[in-house]
Design an enzyme around this catalytic site. Structure first.
Site, PDB file in Angstrom:
ATOM      1  CG  ASN A   7     -30.795   4.390   3.303  1.00 16.61           C
ATOM      2  OD1 ASN A   7     -30.993   5.260   4.151  1.00 16.61           O
ATOM      3  ND2 ASN A   7     -31.627   4.164   2.302  1.00 16.61           N
ATOM      4  NE  ARG A  92     -31.663   8.152   0.909  1.00 19.59           N
ATOM      5  CZ  ARG A  92     -32.914   8.081   1.318  1.00 19.59           C
ATOM      6  NH1 ARG A  92     -33.265   7.222   2.258  1.00 19.59           N
ATOM      7  NH2 ARG A  92     -33.819   8.873   0.817  1.00 19.59           N
ATOM      8  CG  HIS A 181     -36.870  10.448  -4.677  1.00 22.94           C
ATOM      9  ND1 HIS A 181     -38.202  10.748  -4.866  1.00 22.94           N
ATOM     10  CD2 HIS A 181     -36.821   9.546  -3.669  1.00 22.94           C
ATOM     11  CE1 HIS A 181     -38.940  10.072  -3.999  1.00 22.94           C
ATOM     12  NE2 HIS A 181     -38.111   9.338  -3.266  1.00 22.94           N
ATOM     13  N   GLY A 211     -42.409   5.685  -6.046  1.00 25.56           N
ATOM     14  CA  GLY A 211     -42.409   4.621  -5.035  1.00 25.56           C
ATOM     15  C   GLY A 211     -43.400   5.043  -3.963  1.00 25.56           C
ATOM     16  NE  ARG A 242     -43.404  11.920   2.711  1.00 24.85           N
ATOM     17  CZ  ARG A 242     -42.359  11.339   2.103  1.00 24.85           C
ATOM     18  NH1 ARG A 242     -42.210  11.432   0.797  1.00 24.85           N
ATOM     19  NH2 ARG A 242     -41.477  10.687   2.803  1.00 24.85           N
ATOM     20  CG  MET A 284     -49.904   1.610  -7.217  1.00 23.09           C
ATOM     21  SD  MET A 284     -51.306   2.748  -7.116  1.00 23.09           S
ATOM     22  CE  MET A 284     -50.561   4.305  -7.508  1.00 23.09           C
ATOM     23  CD  GLU A 334     -37.756  -0.076 -10.495  1.00 22.52           C
ATOM     24  OE1 GLU A 334     -37.673  -1.256 -10.133  1.00 22.52           O
ATOM     25  OE2 GLU A 334     -37.140   0.859  -9.935  1.00 22.52           O
ATOM     26  CD  GLU A 385     -32.892   5.633  -4.225  1.00 25.51           C
ATOM     27  OE1 GLU A 385     -33.637   4.666  -3.977  1.00 25.51           O
ATOM     28  OE2 GLU A 385     -33.109   6.780  -3.813  1.00 25.51           O
TER      29      GLU A 385
HETATM   30  P1  ADP Z   1     -39.983   3.197  -1.305  1.00 24.43           P
HETATM   31  O1  ADP Z   1     -40.298   4.636  -1.580  1.00 24.43           O
HETATM   32  O2  ADP Z   1     -40.414   2.730   0.045  1.00 24.43           O
HETATM   33  O3  ADP Z   1     -38.584   2.769  -1.704  1.00 24.43           O
HETATM   34  P2  ADP Z   1     -40.731   1.466  -3.516  1.00 24.43           P
HETATM   35  O4  ADP Z   1     -39.943   2.126  -4.580  1.00 24.43           O
HETATM   36  O5  ADP Z   1     -40.313   0.126  -3.041  1.00 24.43           O
HETATM   37  O6  ADP Z   1     -40.983   2.431  -2.295  1.00 24.43           O
HETATM   38  O7  ADP Z   1     -42.240   1.354  -4.079  1.00 24.43           O
HETATM   39  C1  ADP Z   1     -43.271   0.842  -3.297  1.00 24.43           C
HETATM   40  C2  ADP Z   1     -44.564   0.955  -4.078  1.00 24.43           C
HETATM   41  O8  ADP Z   1     -44.435   0.188  -5.298  1.00 24.43           O
HETATM   42  C3  ADP Z   1     -45.771   0.410  -3.339  1.00 24.43           C
HETATM   43  O9  ADP Z   1     -46.890   1.283  -3.481  1.00 24.43           O
HETATM   44  C4  ADP Z   1     -46.048  -0.890  -4.085  1.00 24.43           C
HETATM   45  O10 ADP Z   1     -47.409  -1.236  -4.057  1.00 24.43           O
HETATM   46  C5  ADP Z   1     -45.645  -0.509  -5.482  1.00 24.43           C
HETATM   47  N1  ADP Z   1     -45.482  -1.698  -6.325  1.00 24.43           N
HETATM   48  C6  ADP Z   1     -44.583  -2.684  -6.213  1.00 24.43           C
HETATM   49  N2  ADP Z   1     -44.822  -3.652  -7.156  1.00 24.43           N
HETATM   50  C7  ADP Z   1     -45.914  -3.238  -7.848  1.00 24.43           C
HETATM   51  C8  ADP Z   1     -46.670  -3.786  -8.932  1.00 24.43           C
HETATM   52  N3  ADP Z   1     -46.341  -4.941  -9.475  1.00 24.43           N
HETATM   53  N4  ADP Z   1     -47.725  -3.062  -9.374  1.00 24.43           N
HETATM   54  C9  ADP Z   1     -48.069  -1.891  -8.809  1.00 24.43           C
HETATM   55  N5  ADP Z   1     -47.387  -1.335  -7.801  1.00 24.43           N
HETATM   56  C10 ADP Z   1     -46.332  -1.989  -7.307  1.00 24.43           C
END
Ligand code: ADP
Length: 398
Positions: A7, A92, A181, A211, A242, A284, A334, A385
Site C-alpha cells: 500500500n 492497493r 473503502h 477511521g 475532512r 477520536m 472497532e 484490508e
Molecule cells: P485510518 O483511516 O488512518 O486507517 P484508523 O482506522 O486507524 O484510521 O482509525 C483511527 C481513529 O480511530 C482515530 O481517530 C483514533 O482515535 C480512533 N481510535 C482508535 N482506538 C480508539 C479507541 N479505543 N476509542 C476511540 N477511538 C479510537
C-alpha cells in the site's frame, strides 16, 4: 504460497506478507516519512501470535529505496529466498474510475488506464503508481495485481452515482460518485455473512467504516448500492480532518468574503475541518478526553459526528427496505463503544438497539452487540484490508 501486499502512499509504504495456505501474516510493516531524515521502518513478525516490533531508523530517500529495503528485509529474515517465491504482489490502488470494477493483473495497458484516472485522485493514485512501477522493476517476473478502493461500489445504480449537475460534467469529465473503502466494506460484509451463516447474496447490510477517513455503504444482497463518499473521499460523514457533506455555496461565500483561493479552501476542507475543525483535535480518543473534561466543542463534535452517521443509517434503511445487519469497523468503529451507542440511540422503531453491556466488552473477535431478540443484528468486526487485497489478488491470478 506467499503474497506480498503493498500500500504505497505519498510518504509511506505499508506492506504485509501472507502465507496463503493458512492466511498467516508473516510480517507486516511500514516505512514512514519517505524522503526525510526521520524515515522510519518498523515491522512486526508473526502478527497472529507475537507482538515483537523491530525498528530500523535511517533515511529512506525514495519509494525505490523503500521497496529495496522491504525486499532486503524479507530476504534477510528468510521469509522469501528470492522474489520468485512470491505468487504475486497485490497493490492497493485508491481510484479505478469506471474502468475497473474487479482486481486486475497489471500490464502496460492497465498502467496507462490507471494513469488516465489519476486526475480524479491526485493525492493518492500517483503514489500507488510509484509503488507499482518500482515493484515491477524489482520483480519483473512476478505477477502484480491492482485492487481498487472504488471497485466494490461500481454496482451503484446511475440514480445513486450521478450528481444533479450539467450532464456533460459526467459524460465528458467523469464527475460522479465513486465511493472508497470498498475493500474494507466488502471484507466486513463477507465476515457478517460468515457470522450469520448465510450467503452474502441473501443479506442487506449497512456497513460503517469509521477511521480517520470514514464512510458508509448500503449493501443490498451483497452488492453496494450507495455509499457516502463521492467523487473524492471528502463527501459524506464528518471525519478526522475532512468536513464531509456541506453546501457548495459555502465555497463561493468564502472565496468572496475572505478572498481565499480554491487551493486554500480545498486544504481547509480536507485538512482543517471535521473533528479538528470543530474542537482542534482530530484523534477520536483525544476528543473523548476533552469531552469528558467538560469541553463544549468536543461534546459538540461527538454530537455532530453521531448525528451525521444516524442520518445516513436512516437514509440507507430507506434505500435497502430491509436490513439484516449493521457492521462497525475501522479504528473508531472497532473501539469506540460510546460513539457506537450514540449512533444507534433511539432507533428501536427500526429494529436497531445496542446492548450496552455487550457493546462495552473489549475484544478483537467478531462481536454481536444488539439487544436480545432485535431484528437488526449489530456487529463489530476488525477490518483487514491487506488480507482482502491478498485474497482478491490470489483469485485474480487463479
Ligand atoms: P485510518 O483511516 O488512518 O486507517 P484508523 O482506522 O486507524 O484510521 O482509525 C483511527 C481513529 O480511530 C482515530 O481517530 C483514533 O482515535 C480512533 N481510535 C482508535 N482506538 C480508539 C479507541 N479505543 N476509542 C476511540 N477511538 C479510537
Amino acid at each position: 504460497m506467499k503474497i506480498l501486499v503493498l500500500n504505497s502512499g505519498s510518504s509511506s509504504i505499508k506492506y504485509a506478507l501472507f502465507e496463503m495456505s493458512n492466511q498467516h501474516v508473516e510480517i507486516s510493516g511500514i516505512i514512514e516519512a519517505i524522503g526525510s531524515p526521520e524515515s522510519l521502518h518498523s515491522y512486526q513478525l508473526n502478527v497472529d501470535y507475537t507482538n515483537k516490533k523491530q525498528v530500523n531508523q535511517h533515511e529512506v530517500s525514495s519509494h525505490k529505496h523503500g521497496l529495496q529495503e522491504i525486499f532486503k528485509t524479507l530476504t534477510q529474515l528468510k521469509l522469501i529466498t528470492q522474489v520468485v517465491d512470491l505468487l504475486c504482489i497485490g497493490h492497493r490502488v485508491v481510484h479505478g474510475g469506471e474502468k475497473f470494477s474487479q482486481p486486475t493483473i497489471i500490464t502496460n495497458e492497465v498502467l496507462e488506464e490507471i494513469k488516465l484516472v489519476t486526475p480524479l485522485a491526485p493525492l493518492h493514485n500517483p503514489a500507488n503508481l510509484l509503488g507499482i512501477e518500482e515493484a515491477r522493476a524489482y520483480a519483473p517476473n512476478t505477477p502484480q495485481v491492482a485492487v481498487f478502493d472504488t471497485a466494490f461500489h461500481q454496482t451503484l445504480p446511475d440514480y445513486a452515482f450521478q450528481y444533479a449537475v450539467p450532464e456533460k460534467w459526467y459524460s465528458q469529465l467523469a464527475v460522479r460518485r465513486y465511493g472508497f473503502h470498498g475493500t474494507s466494506h466488502f471484507y466486513v460484509a463477507k465476515q457478517v455473512a460468515k457470522s450469520l451463516e448465510k450467503p452474502l447474496e441473501s443479506l442487506n447490510i449497512i456497513s460503517l467504516h469509521l477511521g480517520n477517513g470514514a464512510s458508509m455503504a448500503a449493501i443490498k444482497q451483497g452488492l453496494s448500492i450507495d455509499t457516502s463518499m463521492g467523487m473524492s473521499p471528502l463527501e459524506g460523514l464528518i471525519m478526522g480532518t475532512r468536513s464531509g457533506d456541506l453546501d457548495p455555496a459555502i465555497i463561493f461565500y468564502l472565496q468572496d468574503k475572505l478572498e481565499l483561493s480554491c487551493a486554500e479552501i480545498k486544504n481547509s476542507l480536507n485538512k482543517e475541518s471535521g473533528l479538528k475543525g470543530i474542537c482542534h483535535e482530530n484523534d477520536m480518543r483525544a476528543v473523548h478526553q476533552l469531552a469528558e473534561s467538560g469541553d463544549k466543542q468536543a461534546q459538540l463534535a461527538l454530537a455532530m459526528v453521531s448525528y451525521r452517521i444516524k442520518k445516513y443509517i436512516g437514509a440507507y434503511f430507506a434505500v435497502l427496505g430491509e436490513v439484516d445487519a449493521i457492521v462497525f469497523t475501522g479504528g473508531i468503529g472497532e473501539n469506540d463503544s460510546v460513539l457506537r451507542e450514540m449512533c444507534c440511540a433511539d432507533l428501536k422503531l427500526f429494529g436497531i438497539a445496542v446492548d450496552s453491556d455487550k457493546n462495552r466488552q473489549v475484544s478483537t473477535d467478531i462481536r454481536h452487540i444488539e439487544q436480545e431478540g432485535m431484528p437488526v443484528k449489530i456487529l463489530v468486526i476488525a477490518t483487514n484490508e491487506e488480507l482482502e487485497i491478498a485474497l482478491q489478488a490470489k483469485a485474480c491470478i487463479a
